[in-house]
Design a protein around this motif. Structure first.
Motif: not given
Lengths: 293, 215, 907
Positions: C462-473, C481-492, C874-879
């Motif tokens: 959900r790009p708008w309104p832009i969420e804040e970046s946080k230190v991830p918990n 990274v608020p622009t990320a859709s699905f994350s490979p973590h934690p299986v990395t 091996h991941a796109c830094p933005v998405s």
């Protein structure tokens, strides 16, 4: 074993397998037996060998058994005479039944009623006609399949019947080995001629077939230098043509033939005949359905 | 009346549903197929085209298989459908060898299971009740003649009404297949074949197939 | 003689006491096409497509749907709850299942859940990629459970391996949707890059197959850029081979040719529907109005700056340089246009191997076909006609340049105005006007505070309104990274490094996964093994055993197969898989065709039972009320799961009490209430079960909503400029290094990681692609699909270009090994093709099963995912989409080494 990948079925040249794989081996064997039993009967009748005629009859029975093994529903075999109007196998079935029947009667008469010469001659002639028919019909049955170009040749029935007669003559030679010397020499001369004819027919058949279509050419290439080359060159050529011709030519010049050599020639000829049926059946290839390649 | 099919190759995507719809419809045993999808290529890199052909018995007007059958088990109906009487077939397989399109198959192992060693599933058992197959005889596509016959009896039109039309034709998700009466000059199928220049496979075999392909 | 039975082939005269056709939805893939399942004498015998609606092929179905029957009756089905008695976990471990009762199973899970909820709900990890058609239960089942429980840790698995985080981010930004497709009915020229629309599997293959076939028949041009000529390429009018990961540069080159060489573009669309006129300052961010903080534009008529939504703006300037408040600024379109000059056809040819002349020709043909300025009348509405579409999906953006590659494609559409207009690129339905009687299930996109298109319904991204970046918990680290859709973590392979740096705030103590195979369908089974081994308790809801359940599950609960289950709708929402364009609105339900046998239970009811045991059921009931209300009522601005999670912005008075807090209803009860609420009392479960779905016609302004909603899309990713400083700061705290170069607002081309790993030794690219016969990892277990896969030249084989194979001394039928520079190896049988890029090796689908409980699938085909790496590199830094291609060297091998130790037949 047929090595085609399942996804190449009718995409690349596809070998026929129903008449050569598994159960199908027995129809190849039956074709061969049909050929030599018919050929042996004709040769034995010409050379007056009752034993030869009897062995031909036994081979015909063996052929029947081989056919039955090939069928997956053998007990329905009696239905197989229904369509002689269009089906070569139906016709063949009838020819075989008539051959076995007439030969049986002729053998009985020859063995126990040797005085009834007219009857014997009649039945011998009848059996002889059907011996020839039984020997040649497999060639027709196979060449009827217009989709397999190497089979769809006018030469094929002639090839099969000549092979059958040559094989029959060879068996007769083995049977008559210890018999009348003059007859043996006559027989050997006939065999020489037949062998040469057989070799020529094989050569012409393979060469000429390459002209009929690219699918036929593919079949011939398999035989000459492809996957079937060992079967052809060793089975058909070496055993079926080369050894017999070499032995028959050498015995022609030597005069007396050693028993051992003759037996070798006979066995070689039989292997060659069998190999020929297998080679022709294995070499049967269909044109792919896909337009490419 | 002569039933025929026209297949639009451009529409077909090679999803294999025609193959499986037939398998489901007739409860076909493992490794038995009454129709197939053949995949090939034409051309050399980089100008390459993928070829996808759905093939089945062509229900030829002049079928070699009927002629070579020694027992008369393989026969042709008035409407052109070629079928095998299971009770008469001896399994000589001459018909299989004689078919130039190689579209016949023999069902050998009556004990074959879809999950080998795990017994028959409920579905396979249902199949043995509803559409049993005799082992040892030759089988092939029969243009779903049972569906056609039931449909005609109920006043439906094969090729138009789904229940009366072969299973593969109605299951195709891209509607690549058409079915109808080739003897009817005004039928939809004849119009499509003429308009889109349908062609038969290997017409030189002279068997006059009832299935036309449209590029 | 056989008595004929209508609509069925019958032999002999079997007794038929049950001959029923049930309308339901298919579970073969995410498409969820409507079907009619035939039940005879209590056994399901046939699957037919539903002929009477648009949600699918209209009467047809694909092979996967037909084969569902075999999955239903597979003797290897999980029929009872099972507990693992082998304490060892690992890829090839035999779980030594012991059957237990439902009560025992749920009680032992509940015990742990209670403990976790009291300590820190984030210790629950839940999710899984929707497996055999269980997708619709995603939001209603685990989505709701996890949200109410209070955990942030929802791990989908795959991280773009299946579709693409770049696609979903991009489709969300540009179309308020999940993905894009040509408007097949009217499109004349489509370009596809790494996309199999209409020919592959996927979330809407049903109606796409039908519509694409019509389009082909009609003569639509379909140019497909793909390293392989199989599915998409196989039905192309022109197949163009391309190197993996380089689609972006070709797209940008075409934009360059169109904007700068031809100078032809849809001026009106750019002015009114994009942020092209928004003024951008030297810091790369918008120049904003001091009072309202709204971005400014330059009104060329009045020669002054105004806010973008100022009604007095006469003419939005797209080009030029201006001075506003002492700051030199330009419209973002000017920046984009200039930036595109970097991408020349010659440079693109060098990078992608697509000839420069071809790129020029396609760009010319495409923009000619776009008919900029043309209009069409549909049902009385006059709409712009732009019969061209440029589509990208999984393959094109499955690389470390995912976000930029995908947005490059969207840019191509934007410059000719071919977005959600007739003939152009359509997102899956983003605008639902609502049921004609009740007005409910209304979903409308709307503009965010900066005027950008915002989806009116739940989006993963959900790009708008832009969420804040946080230190991830959270274990997915996505908060960074608020622009990320699905994350490979934690299986990395690098997750632990970051979690350590952040002081390991907590650990996962329970994982609940449904319908997934998280060691075979995700990247790298060794990395997955290392992660899943450590989870103290793993619970899965599964219908069949697979590598994941056997190797790692502690408790397996028997789920219902789609043919024995209820499910509300066939989808997460219209934006996911509803028919596009003018195809009608259609809300199908799923219902059991046979009752679930043994002790199989609908997973939702099992989850409710579980919730009851931890005292959470009432909260869940309330959550469903909010969920349903917000999709059709006024409780929220939009039915956004994300804001529902917080449960703070909802006006409780506006929530309709569909389920009382203490009620213990069944799933079908809930469906009945939801259906009546949305669509009126007439459309209760009984009625809808008879009719299969609730249908009504779509209006032109719903199908082609773009010019009816005042929203814009970002051709200039200004939000990335706004976010990047924050992200960098927070990343440092977590010890995370990303490719910061890609955090630029200008859509650009960055060579993919895979391209950087090409060497003389590892000289080929390897990639995988979807096969029409398969979906996920379970379809190889269905004997029918397995049979036809073996008859297909490519499905179970590894393919290579014929010329390249010859060069390497390889031929058809050889057993070959692919090895990556990281030492990962996979093997398979070679099949050579003309239709493949010489520098590539391809594997179809995700086969190579090794589970002992899946005997049909065992050893068939090749597992491509073994080759992939899983980490930030091996991941796109933005998405955060994963790099789905690798470099490999290829050589002959004598046996299948990846099966060493698997314990089955020797391969």
């Amino acid at each position: 074993m047929i090595q085609t990948k399942p996804y190449d079925f009718m995409v690349k040249y596809t070998q026929q397998k129903e008449w050569i794989e598994g159960r199908g081996n027995f129809i190849a064997f039956a074709f061969f037996l049909g050929g030599i039993s018919g050929g042996l009967y004709l040769a034995a009748s010409y050379f007056d060998s009752l034993l030869g005629q009897f062995v031909a009859w036994l081979l015909a029975l063996l052929m029947g058994v081989s056919y039955m093994i090939h069928l997956s529903k053998p007990f329905r075999f009696w239905r197989m005479f229904m369509k002689p109007g269009t089906s070569w196998i139906a016709r063949g079935f009838i020819f075989i039944m008539l051959f076995i029947g007439f030969t049986f009667i002729q053998l009985i008469l020859s063995q126990w009623v040797s005085g009834a010469t007219a009857a014997i001659t009649t039945f011998t002639v009848l059996a002889g006609i059907f011996a020839f028919a039984q020997s040649i019909y497999t060639g027709f049955a196979v060449s009827y399949v217009s989709a397999i170009k190497i089979w769809n040749s006018a030469i094929l029935p002639i090839l099969f019947v000549v092979c059958g007669i040559t094989g029959g003559l060879a068996i007769l030679l083995a049977i008559m080995m210890s018999g009348d010397h003059a007859q043996l020499v006559a027989l050997e001369n006939v065999i020489r001629v037949m062998l040469i004819a057989f070799a020529i027919i094989v050569g012409v058949y393979l060469w000429n077939t390459t002209y009929s279509s690219i699918t036929a050419k593919d079949s011939v290439v398999r035989l000459i230098r492809g996957s079937l080359a060992p079967l052809f060159w060793i089975g058909v050529f070496f055993f079926g043509i080369l050894i017999p011709i070499v032995i028959s030519v050498s015995t022609y010049f030597a005069g007396e033939a050693a028993t051992g050599l003759l037996i070798t020639a006979v066995i070689s000829e039989i292997i060659g005949g069998l190999a020929l049926r297998f080679a022709v059946l294995k070499a049967g290839v269909y044109s792919p359905l896909l337009p490419a390649e | 009346m002569r039933w025929g099919m026209a297949i639009e190759l451009k529409r077909c995507i090679g999803c294999y549903e025609c193959v499986l719809a037939c398998k489901a419809e007739h409860f076909l045993p493992p490794d038995i197929f009454w129709n197939r999808v053949l995949i090939g290529e034409s051309g050399k890199y980089p100008t390459v085209t993928k070829l996808i052909y759905n093939v089945r018995c062509n229900q030829c007007a002049d079928p070699p298989c009927v002629k070579v059958c020694p027992t008369g088990a393989t026969q042709q109906r008035e409407d052109g459908i070629v079928w095998v009487d299971e009770d008469k077939c001896v399994g000589c397989r001459y018909c299989m060898v004689a078919c130039p399109y190689q579209m016949r198959t023999i069902y050998e192992d009556g004990n074959a299971q879809y999950f080998p060693g795990q017994g028959l599933t409920e579905h396979e058992k249902a199949g043995r009740e509803l559409y049993p197959h005799q082992p040892g005889v030759v089988q092939k596509c029969i243009f779903c003649k049972e569906r056609i016959d039931a449909g005609l009896a109920a006043g439906l039109t094969p090729g138009v009404d789904r229940e009366a039309t072969p299973a593969c034709v109605i299951s195709c998700p891209t509607k690549a297949m058409h079915f109808g009466d080739l003897d009817d000059p005004y039928s939809e199928i004849n119009r499509i074949i003429k308009e889109k220049k349908g062609h038969q496979f290997h017409p030189e075999y002279g068997t006059d197939p009832s299935i036309y392909y449209i590029d | 003689m056989t008595t004929p039975v209508l609509g069925m082939s019958v032999k002999g005269n079997p007794e038929i006491w049950d001959d029923t056709w049930v309308k339901t939805t298919c579970g073969g893939c995410y498409g969820q096409c409507t079907i009619r399942a035939h039940r005879v004498n209590g056994v399901i015998v046939k699957i037919n497509g539903e002929p009477d609606d648009d949600f699918g092929p209209r009467g047809g179905i694909c092979a996967k749907g037909e084969a569902m029957i075999q999955a239903l009756y597979d003797p290897n089905r999980i029929n009872y709850p099972m507990r693992r008695t082998n304490p060892k976990k690992g890829l090839f471990e035999d779980p030594k299942w012991e059957r237990i009762s439902w009560d025992e199973a749920l009680d032992s899970i509940a015990e742990r859940l209670k403990k976790i909820r009291a300590e820190n709900p984030n210790k629950l990890l839940h999710g899984g990629t929707p497996g055999p058609g269980s997708g619709p239960d995603l939001p209603l089942g685990f989505g709701v459970f996890g949200a109410v429980f209070g955990t942030k840790n929802w791990y989908i698995g795959g991280a773009g391996l299946h579709c693409g985080s770049g696609s979903h981010m991009g489709a969300g930004l540009y179309h308020a949707s999940w993905s894009i497709v040509p408007d097949f009915k009217l499109c004349n020229y489509a370009i596809q890059m790494g996309s199999n629309k209409g020919t592959g599997s996927g979330h809407s293959m049903g109606f796409n197959m039908r519509l694409a076939a019509d389009a082909r028949s009609r003569g639509m041009k379909n140019v497909v850029f793909d390293p392989i000529c199989n599915f998409g390429g196989g039905k192309a009018t022109e197949w163009i081979p391309i190197l993996p990961g380089t689609d972006g540069i070709v797209a940008l080159t075409m934009v360059n040719i169109i904007l700068n060489e031809l100078g032809v573009y849809d001026v009106e669309f750019l002015k009114m529907k994009t942020n092209g006129p928004y003024l951008v300052g030297p810091d790369g961010k918008y120049v904003r109005d001091k009072e309202t903080d709204k971005p400014l534009v330059w009104d060329a008529k009045d020669s002054k700056a105004k806010t973008f939504n100022d009604p007095t703006v006469g003419d939005f300037a797209l080009l030029g340089e201006y001075e506003v408040n002492g700051v030199k600024c330009r419209p973002s379109f000017q920046l984009v246009k200039d930036h595109m000059k970097l991408y020349t056809p010659e440079a693109a040819e060098k990078e992608s191997t697509v000839p420069a002349a071809t790129i020029r020709r396609i760009a010319n043909e495409w923009v000619d076909a776009a008919m900029i300025g043309a209009t069409i009348e549909i049902e009385g509405e006059k709409l712009p006609l732009r019969p061209v579409a440029a589509i990208m999906f999984r393959g094109g953006q499955g690389h470390t340049n995912s976000a930029h590659s995908y947005t490059a494609m969207c840019l191509l559409n934007a410059i000719v105005g071919a977005m959600d207009v007739p003939g152009g690129t359509l997102g899956w339905p983003a605008y639902v006007g609502g049921h004609p009687d009740t007005g409910r299930f209304r979903v409308t996109p709307y503009p965010c505070k900066d005027g950008m298109l915002t989806a009116g319904q739940f989006m993963e991204h959900r790009p708008w309104p832009i969420e804040e970046s946080k230190v991830p918990n959270d274990f997915t680290l996505k908060e960074l990274v608020p622009t990320a859709s699905f994350s490979p973590h934690p299986v990395t392979s690098d997750f632990d490094k970051y979690w350590d740096k952040m002081g390991r705030p907590y650990e996962i103590e329970l994982a609940m996964i449904f319908g997934a195979n998280l060691v075979r369908s995700t990247q790298n089974r060794e990395i997955a093994e290392a992660f899943w081994k450590k989870i103290p308790m793993l619970v899965t809801f599964s219908i069949l055993p697979n590598e994941f359940t056997e190797g790692f599950a502690d408790i397996v609960l028997p789920d219902c197969h789609p043919l024995e289950a209820y499910c509300l709708f066939g989808t997460h929402g219209p934006f996911f898989n509803h028919p596009i364009g003018m195809e009608g609105w259609n809300f199908p339900i799923r219902q059991p065709v046979v009752q679930p046998a043994y002790e199989r239970r609908n997973k939702l009811e099992a989850l409710w039972d579980l919730a009851g045991r931890i005292g959470m059921r009432g909260e869940m009931n309330n959550y469903y009320n909010v969920y349903f209300t917000s999709f059709g009522g006024e409780a929220l601005i939009g039915g956004d799961l994300h804001s529902i999670r917080g449960l703070k912005d909802i006006d409780p008075k506006k929530v309709v009490q569909l389920i009382g807090p203490d009620e213990k209803i069944t799933y079908d009860e809930m469906m009945d209430r939801a259906l009546k609420f949305y669509f009126g009392d007439k459309n209760d479960l009984k009625y809808v079960s008879e009719h299969g779905s609730v249908k009504w016609p779509k209006k032109a302004k719903e199908a082609y909503w773009r010019w009816y909603v005042d929203v814009r899309v970002p051709i200039y990713m200004e939000h990335i400029a706004e976010l990047s400083d924050e992200i960098k700061e927070n990343a440092e705290k977590a010890g995370i290094e990303l490719d910061w170069e890609q955090f630029t607002p200008l859509i650009s081309y960055f060579p993919p990681q895979v391209g950087k790993e090409i060497t003389d030794e590892f000289d080929l690219y390897s990639f995988s692609y979807r096969d029409i016969l398969h979906n996920g990892t379970y379809t190889m277990e269905m004997p029918w699909l397995d049979e036809v896969s073996r008859l297909n030249p490519y499905t179970y084989n590894i393919t290579m270009n014929t010329g390249m194979a010859e060069k390497k001394g390889l031929k058809d039928g050889d057993l070959i090994c692919l090895e990556t520079p990281y030492g990962r190896k996979t093997t398979g049988t070679l099949k050579t093709m003309q239709g493949q890029h010489p520098q590539t090796v391809a594997i179809s689908a995700c086969s190579g099963a090794w589970a002992k409980g899946a005997p049909i699938a065992y050893g068939k085909g090749t597992n491509f995912n073994i080759l992939l790496e899983s980490d930030f590199k091996h991941a796109c830094p933005v998405s955060w989409s994963q790099e789905t291609a690798t470099t490999v060297k290829v050589y002959k091998i004598d046996h299948r080494i990846e099966y060493d130790g698997a314990g089955g037949d020797k391969l």
